[in-house]
Scaffold this motif. Sequence first.
Motif, PDB file in Angstrom:
ATOM      1  N   MET A 274       4.246  -6.328   8.604  1.00 47.31           N
ATOM      2  CA  MET A 274       4.639  -5.185   7.788  1.00 47.31           C
ATOM      3  C   MET A 274       4.022  -3.898   8.341  1.00 47.31           C
ATOM      4  N   ASP A 275       2.767  -3.975   8.776  1.00 52.14           N
ATOM      5  CA  ASP A 275       2.140  -2.808   9.415  1.00 52.14           C
ATOM      6  C   ASP A 275       2.924  -2.399  10.660  1.00 52.14           C
ATOM      7  N   SER A 276       3.372  -3.384  11.432  1.00 55.10           N
ATOM      8  CA  SER A 276       4.127  -3.073  12.642  1.00 55.10           C
ATOM      9  C   SER A 276       5.479  -2.455  12.303  1.00 55.10           C
ATOM     10  N   GLN A 277       6.074  -2.879  11.196  1.00 54.53           N
ATOM     11  CA  GLN A 277       7.331  -2.261  10.759  1.00 54.53           C
ATOM     12  C   GLN A 277       7.131  -0.771  10.473  1.00 54.53           C
TER      13      GLN A 277
ATOM     14  N   PRO B 107       3.709   1.689   0.021  1.00 56.97           N
ATOM     15  CA  PRO B 107       2.748   0.970  -0.808  1.00 56.97           C
ATOM     16  C   PRO B 107       2.048  -0.120   0.000  1.00 56.97           C
ATOM     17  N   ASP B 108       0.760  -0.290  -0.234  1.00 61.47           N
ATOM     18  CA  ASP B 108      -0.021  -1.273   0.502  1.00 61.47           C
ATOM     19  C   ASP B 108       0.100  -2.623  -0.197  1.00 61.47           C
ATOM     20  N   VAL B 109       0.986  -3.453   0.297  1.00 62.14           N
ATOM     21  CA  VAL B 109       1.245  -4.750  -0.327  1.00 62.14           C
ATOM     22  C   VAL B 109      -0.004  -5.618  -0.314  1.00 62.14           C
ATOM     23  N   GLY B 110      -0.758  -5.563   0.783  1.00 62.96           N
ATOM     24  CA  GLY B 110      -1.935  -6.416   0.919  1.00 62.96           C
ATOM     25  C   GLY B 110      -2.952  -6.219  -0.176  1.00 62.96           C
ATOM     26  N   GLN B 111      -3.120  -4.974  -0.645  1.00 63.05           N
ATOM     27  CA  GLN B 111      -4.110  -4.719  -1.685  1.00 63.05           C
ATOM     28  C   GLN B 111      -3.643  -5.180  -3.054  1.00 63.05           C
TER      29      GLN B 111
ATOM     30  N   ASP C   1       6.096 -11.844  -9.108  1.00 56.74           N
ATOM     31  CA  ASP C   1       7.533 -11.580  -8.985  1.00 56.74           C
ATOM     32  C   ASP C   1       7.843 -10.103  -8.790  1.00 56.74           C
ATOM     33  N   ASN C   2       6.863  -9.235  -9.052  1.00 58.04           N
ATOM     34  CA  ASN C   2       7.103  -7.792  -8.973  1.00 58.04           C
ATOM     35  C   ASN C   2       6.778  -7.190  -7.613  1.00 58.04           C
ATOM     36  N   LEU C   3       6.418  -8.039  -6.642  1.00 55.57           N
ATOM     37  CA  LEU C   3       6.065  -7.503  -5.328  1.00 55.57           C
ATOM     38  C   LEU C   3       7.231  -6.755  -4.686  1.00 55.57           C
ATOM     39  N   ASP C   4       8.463  -7.141  -5.038  1.00 52.65           N
ATOM     40  CA  ASP C   4       9.626  -6.463  -4.460  1.00 52.65           C
ATOM     41  C   ASP C   4       9.611  -4.967  -4.754  1.00 52.65           C
ATOM     42  N   GLU C   5       8.957  -4.571  -5.835  1.00 52.78           N
ATOM     43  CA  GLU C   5       8.905  -3.163  -6.193  1.00 52.78           C
ATOM     44  C   GLU C   5       8.122  -2.342  -5.164  1.00 52.78           C
ATOM     45  N   LEU C   6       7.379  -3.015  -4.293  1.00 51.87           N
ATOM     46  CA  LEU C   6       6.582  -2.334  -3.281  1.00 51.87           C
ATOM     47  C   LEU C   6       7.312  -2.182  -1.951  1.00 51.87           C
ATOM     48  N   ALA C   7       8.555  -2.592  -1.894  1.00 49.41           N
ATOM     49  CA  ALA C   7       9.279  -2.576  -0.616  1.00 49.41           C
ATOM     50  C   ALA C   7       9.615  -1.166  -0.157  1.00 49.41           C
ATOM     51  N   GLY C   8       9.927  -0.269  -1.080  1.00 48.65           N
ATOM     52  CA  GLY C   8      10.370   1.063  -0.712  1.00 48.65           C
ATOM     53  C   GLY C   8       9.248   1.967  -0.249  1.00 48.65           C
ATOM     54  N   CYS C   9       9.523   2.809   0.744  1.00 45.15           N
ATOM     55  CA  CYS C   9       8.565   3.782   1.269  1.00 45.15           C
ATOM     56  C   CYS C   9       9.121   5.188   1.063  1.00 45.15           C
ATOM     57  N   GLN C  10       8.248   6.161   1.173  1.00 42.76           N
ATOM     58  CA  GLN C  10       8.636   7.552   1.033  1.00 42.76           C
ATOM     59  C   GLN C  10       8.243   8.333   2.284  1.00 42.76           C
ATOM     60  N   GLY C  11       8.905   9.446   2.470  1.00 46.43           N
ATOM     61  CA  GLY C  11       8.490  10.373   3.516  1.00 46.43           C
ATOM     62  C   GLY C  11       7.551  11.401   2.921  1.00 46.43           C
TER      63      GLY C  11
END
Length: 496
Positions: A86-89, A62-66, A143-153
């Motif tokens: 985050m992009d570098s991660q 998920p694109d946190v910046g947007q 407070d809901n930004l944490d929901e964007l932490a997970g990524c998918q393959g």
Amino acid sequence: MGRNTRKRRTPLATKIVAGAAALAVGGGGLVWANFYASAHEDHGGHNRTRSAGAQVATIDCPDVGQKIRDVPDRARGEVDGELASMDSQITDAYQRLATTRRAQAGDARFVENSILGPLKERRKALIDRIQLEINRAGGKADDNLDELAGCQGRPADQQQNGDGQDGGGGQDDGQNGDGQNQDDNGNGVAGPVADDFIDINDVQPNSRNSRNGLAADGDGGSTGTFSTDCGVNENNLFNSDNLIAAPGVDNGAHHTHDYVGNQDNDAFSSDEDLANADTSCQNQGDKSTYYWPVLRLQDGTQEFDANDQGGGAEGNIGKILKPAQAELKFVGSQQGDVVAMPKFLRVITGDAKSFTNGDANANTSWSCSGFEDRQVTDKYPLCPEGSQVLRTTNFQSCWDGQNIDSANHRDHMAFVREDGSCPEGFQAVPQLQVRLAYDIPTPTVENGQVRNPYAVDSFPEQLHKPITDHNDFINVMDENLMNEVVDCINRGEDCQ
């Protein structure tokens, strides 16, 4: 070639991936980007590797910046820096994905446990810091930004929706129509693939729904134009920074940009630096910066950045192709007069992450000279002999009347509505239109493979998809010139 020697602030994640990638670079490009090898390799006469249908091809985050809104001004720099980290991660995780195919083949949970799980934890730590920085500066973080932490393959055979333009046909993907042929084209780079290309003759005329309008054509509109000639980067000004999205961060773009106009454009350029810089524009009152990701011909050429971050170390290899022509033009509004852009207004159009983000912000069109009524966003065109490859971008032309930038670098600007008017609270400014023409030998597509492809530089995990093309602009015209642009457009004249 236009190298930058200023001391740079480099996020820790960038330093980590730089070290990892440096170990993998060799010979003709990225060793680790040749990630399409499956658990069983195909030696059936083609001397190439294919991915298993269920194998993960890239990482979709998920694109946190947007999603970030209302960042206090004094926290903007810190937040942009965390987003760049985050992009570098993601780049680091993608590199690990690309170099662990043997382990993945032996363990169905390897990607989840060893790549995506740790990535989620690292992203959550940065999201927590972003929330803290916003709150410390007097804002209220979501407070809901944490929901964007997970990524998918994303599996290799998963298609991207694109912009609904299928071009009326496509190339055989070599896998019985079940998905894209995931091939490295013999150069060890993840994309583009055969399915990323389309014969321009197979594109239906007038089938792309233009979302942002062209020049005004109504009696009540401002019908003039103003053209500025800033060359085609004859000064070889290249870097992989992004002054708008990642100010103060080295290699914030993870791909190389072409620059015309302002000649002091890197991640550390202040507004004062921009105002005092030289310009490649013929009209010396235009010190604006116009920049876009370079196109490369994947022909084995070792460019100046072949071993550098943003270049070969992140999968952007081959000969950099400068445009034969770069037409920069400002046009008016269909509904009335335009007003002056504020100095240092920043505008990003298109989305460098459209392959994983989806096409909501995709904007650049691809075509061929002589076929301008045939436009595609999610394919590279195969042009007939004598026809140039065209990249066309029409920027947002509605300004909120107050801000030169916004927290996500988008909310202060908007596209016109269907009737050509601006959304409520916005006012029309001159619309920048960029048309880039390239002399490129037409790639050949045979048996699901593309040979000598060209491609736009991209974030590594975006796989050089054409839909990720984008364009950037910072207005640094002096007040007199901007007023001249506005007057010319509102009078209905064609000026330069």
